[in-house]
Design an enzyme around this catalytic site. Structure first.
Site, PDB file in Angstrom:
ATOM      1  N   CYS A   1     -13.377   6.292  -5.913  1.00 18.33           N
ATOM      2  CA  CYS A   1     -12.212   6.371  -5.025  1.00 18.33           C
ATOM      3  C   CYS A   1     -11.387   7.632  -5.293  1.00 18.33           C
ATOM      4  O   CYS A   1     -10.914   7.855  -6.410  1.00 18.33           O
ATOM      5  CB  CYS A   1     -11.354   5.128  -5.242  1.00 18.33           C
TER       6      CYS A   1
ATOM      7  N   TRP B   1     -13.982  -4.939  -4.728  1.00 21.76           N
ATOM      8  CA  TRP B   1     -14.490  -4.243  -5.926  1.00 21.76           C
ATOM      9  C   TRP B   1     -14.855  -5.234  -7.019  1.00 21.76           C
ATOM     10  O   TRP B   1     -13.990  -5.970  -7.492  1.00 21.76           O
ATOM     11  CB  TRP B   1     -13.415  -3.306  -6.484  1.00 21.76           C
TER      12      TRP B   1
ATOM     13  N   ARG C   1      -4.659  -5.374   1.503  1.00 21.34           N
ATOM     14  CA  ARG C   1      -6.003  -4.984   1.082  1.00 21.34           C
ATOM     15  C   ARG C   1      -6.064  -4.930  -0.445  1.00 21.34           C
ATOM     16  O   ARG C   1      -5.063  -4.718  -1.108  1.00 21.34           O
ATOM     17  CB  ARG C   1      -6.378  -3.631   1.679  1.00 21.34           C
ATOM     18  N   PHE C   2      -7.262  -5.113  -0.966  1.00 26.58           N
ATOM     19  CA  PHE C   2      -7.428  -5.185  -2.428  1.00 26.58           C
ATOM     20  C   PHE C   2      -7.878  -3.824  -2.945  1.00 26.58           C
ATOM     21  O   PHE C   2      -9.046  -3.625  -3.270  1.00 26.58           O
ATOM     22  CB  PHE C   2      -8.444  -6.267  -2.778  1.00 26.58           C
ATOM     23  N   THR C   3      -6.950  -2.900  -2.970  1.00 26.63           N
ATOM     24  CA  THR C   3      -7.314  -1.510  -3.251  1.00 26.63           C
ATOM     25  C   THR C   3      -7.159  -1.151  -4.734  1.00 26.63           C
ATOM     26  O   THR C   3      -6.405  -1.774  -5.480  1.00 26.63           O
ATOM     27  CB  THR C   3      -6.422  -0.561  -2.433  1.00 26.63           C
ATOM     28  N   VAL C   4      -7.902  -0.123  -5.112  1.00 32.38           N
ATOM     29  CA  VAL C   4      -7.651   0.582  -6.364  1.00 32.38           C
ATOM     30  C   VAL C   4      -7.012   1.914  -5.982  1.00 32.38           C
ATOM     31  O   VAL C   4      -7.268   2.402  -4.866  1.00 32.38           O
ATOM     32  CB  VAL C   4      -8.961   0.830  -7.145  1.00 32.38           C
TER      33      VAL C   4
ATOM     34  N   GLU D   1       0.027   2.434  -5.405  1.00 29.68           N
ATOM     35  CA  GLU D   1       0.044   3.605  -4.523  1.00 29.68           C
ATOM     36  C   GLU D   1      -0.138   4.858  -5.394  1.00 29.68           C
ATOM     37  O   GLU D   1       0.751   5.226  -6.170  1.00 29.68           O
ATOM     38  CB  GLU D   1       1.366   3.638  -3.740  1.00 29.68           C
TER      39      GLU D   1
HETATM   40  N1  GSH Z   1      -2.716   4.210  -0.574  1.00 27.56           N
HETATM   41  C1  GSH Z   1      -3.618   3.855  -1.553  1.00 27.56           C
HETATM   42  C2  GSH Z   1      -5.034   3.834  -0.986  1.00 27.56           C
HETATM   43  C3  GSH Z   1      -6.028   3.338  -1.971  1.00 27.56           C
HETATM   44  C4  GSH Z   1      -7.341   2.986  -1.287  1.00 27.56           C
HETATM   45  O1  GSH Z   1      -7.448   2.939  -0.048  1.00 27.56           O
HETATM   46  N2  GSH Z   1      -8.376   2.706  -2.096  1.00 27.56           N
HETATM   47  C5  GSH Z   1      -9.654   2.331  -1.544  1.00 27.56           C
HETATM   48  C6  GSH Z   1     -10.819   2.954  -2.285  1.00 27.56           C
HETATM   49  S1  GSH Z   1     -10.991   4.654  -2.000  1.00 27.56           S
HETATM   50  C7  GSH Z   1      -9.855   0.847  -1.704  1.00 27.56           C
HETATM   51  O2  GSH Z   1      -9.689   0.306  -2.790  1.00 27.56           O
HETATM   52  N3  GSH Z   1     -10.189   0.192  -0.607  1.00 27.56           N
HETATM   53  C8  GSH Z   1     -10.500  -1.194  -0.607  1.00 27.56           C
HETATM   54  C9  GSH Z   1     -10.134  -1.807   0.720  1.00 27.56           C
HETATM   55  O3  GSH Z   1      -9.473  -1.175   1.531  1.00 27.56           O
HETATM   56  O4  GSH Z   1     -10.508  -2.965   0.890  1.00 27.56           O
HETATM   57  C10 GSH Z   1      -3.472   4.827  -2.693  1.00 27.56           C
HETATM   58  O5  GSH Z   1      -3.419   6.038  -2.440  1.00 27.56           O
HETATM   59  O6  GSH Z   1      -3.388   4.390  -3.839  1.00 27.56           O
END
Ligand code: GSH
Length: 373
Positions: free
Chosen positions: A109, A142, A178-181, A196
């Protein structure tokens, strides 16, 4: 509380019995639980919250699976805002302490990699440990190495979670985003401090300076004198480059694709001019503007050219100044090289984004991943 989980207050009982209704079958948990509404957010005990929901219990695949993500009606992709936006401050609610915070990332990511680079530049490795997920982001989002032992991935040392989404539900059982990293986790309050990346890198830049050696504390990637220039570059680079590649790649219509891909290459042309004869984007030293751009440019030839159809030019053949700037950062500064894992990057995009690449076949080129200086 989701539709799948309900807290039941039985007559005559001081505390409710938690009842989990899992796809039609109901399991009554005998452990008493305080009514969630009577507690401040994030105040359940860790054990209770982490047992609230696990990956296997509920289907959240529309929320977790990038392949099921909805586009706008014109076929364009809009990135959702991050939900946890707390700040670490000296005497604040989230104080700057050693062994309190934990960083969860994916090497794949670009947003998470911003935080890894900054952590390394600032010498925060001992203060903020890191856990890396598997690049195989699937229908539960993830996974950690306990579920998918991919080389370079870790198990979750704090909760032995199966997926990143379990962390989000531990922080907030009602989480609907969303479950983001990246995820910056607070072990004291058992919650997400911030998810963020643009804010996490600013936190890392200053929040721990009092407990860092002077040589690291003095490193400043967002210096006062350059803030206006950095902010203004960040704004168009974010919109047309960092997020621009996603807008092109996720576009569901020709029009949405072209509305993203032409501005992307216009911005690369502009960056090429800016970087001609220069090592850094702003002033004469490394700033967050370089970090934020690097994570996209390093992925460009290996992934975005093919997978996201950003193929008007490559960095290596079309942009000599950008190419040199990228290679200097990578080969001369270990904060960039040690946090770039081309295998995780390529496997993640080609394997996980099944709407873009339904066969999950991973492209073999280009070789090498990055050219020497
Ligand atoms: N705004 C966030 C965006 C993070 C993001 O979109 N991460 C993606 C990976 S590149 C993710 O984990 N996506 C999982 C999803 O959207 O389900 C940041 O900059 O920290």
């Amino acid at each position: 509380m989701s539709a799948d989980e309900q807290v039941k207050f039985l007559p005559g009982m001081a505390t409710p019995i938690r009842q989990l209704i899992i796809r039609g079958c109901s399991l009554a948990s005998q452990r008493p639980l305080i009514a969630p509404s009577s507690l401040p957010k994030h105040s359940h005990s860790l054990v209770e919250r982490s047992s609230f929901r696990t990956s296997s219990m509920t289907s959240t695949s529309n929320q977790a699976d990038i392949g099921k993500m909805k586009l706008e009606s014109d076929g364009s992709f809009k990135r959702a805002a991050s939900a946890f936006r707390n700040w670490i401050q000296k005497d604040g609610e989230f104080a700057a302490e050693k062994d309190r915070y934990h960083l969860y990332v994916s090497y794949a990511c670009p947003w998470a990699t911003r935080t890894l680079i900054t952590r390394k530049l600032k010498g925060l490795e001992d203060i903020i440990p890191v856990t890396v997920v598997s690049p195989h982001m699937g229908e539960n989002g993830w996974p950690f190495a306990s579920v998918d032992p991919y080389p370079g991935a870790d198990v979750d040392p704090l909760f032995n979670s199966q997926h990143v989404k379990d962390l989000y539900y531990t922080a907030d059982p009602n989480y609907a985003g969303r479950f983001t990293v990246p995820v910056l986790w607070d072990k004291k309050k058992n919650t997400v401090v911030n998810n963020e990346s643009s804010e996490i890198i600013r936190i890392f830049n200053t929040a721990f300076n009092d407990i860092l050696p002077p040589g690291k504390a003095s490193i400043d990637i967002y210096p006062e004198a350059y803030r206006q220039d950095i902010d203004s570059i960040n704004a168009w680079v974010y919109d047309t480059v960092n997020n621009g590649v996603y807008k092109a790649g996720f576009a569901g219509s020709q029009d949405a694709y072209e509305k993203a891909v032409y501005p992307l290459f216009d911005s690369l042309d502009r960056l090429e001019k800016l970087l001609t004869g220069r090592d850094y984007l702003v002033g004469d030293k490394l700033t967050e503007a370089d970090i934020r751009l690097f994570v996209t440019i390093i992925r460009f030839d290996p992934v975005y050219v093919g997978h996201f159809k950003c193929n008007l030019r490559t960095i290596r053949n079309g942009y000599p100044a950008l190419h040199l700037w990228m290679r200097k950062l990578y080969w001369n500064n270990d904060a960039f090289k040690s946090t770039t894992n081309f295998q995780h990057i390529k496997v993640h995009y080609y394997w996980s984004q099944t709407k873009v690449n339904p066969t999950r076949v991973v492209a073999v080129g280009p070789t090498p991943d990055i050219e020497p200086l």
